[in-house]
Write a protein that holds these residues in place. Structure first.
Motif: not given
Length: 96
Positions: A54-55, A81-87, A93-94
């Protein structure tokens, strides 16, 4: 911010590399799952193959968007993918 147009073909090529990686991960997972006893003993580890696939797919789609000229923040907002989006957001820096 969009990339310089010379980067777009590279993004497309990288997206294809990620798709090939996903294909190999899925094939390897399928081969390992043929042995039912092995699959039962290692179900948690085998589920990691799905997460990695998925990643890889999300990475490929993100690169496709960038290669089409979408700005990074817009492309990032579409990552499922929430965690991927956050990383990735942290890398830019957003805040999401």
């Amino acid at each position: 911010m969009a990339f310089h147009p010379s980067v777009y073909p590279l993004c497309t090529a990288m997206a294809n590399e990620w798709r090939e990686m996903r294909h190999h991960l899925e094939h390897l997972a399928a081969m390992l799952c043929v042995d039912e006893a092995f699959a039962k003993r290692h179900i948690d580890s085998l589920q990691l193959f799905d997460a990695l696939a998925q990643q890889a797919d999300e990475s490929a789609v993100m690169l496709d968007r960038l290669s089409e000229g979408m700005c990074a923040s817009e492309a990032l907002a579409l990552v499922r993918l929430g965690l991927m989006q956050q990383r990735l957001s942290d890398a830019l820096g957003e805040l999401t």
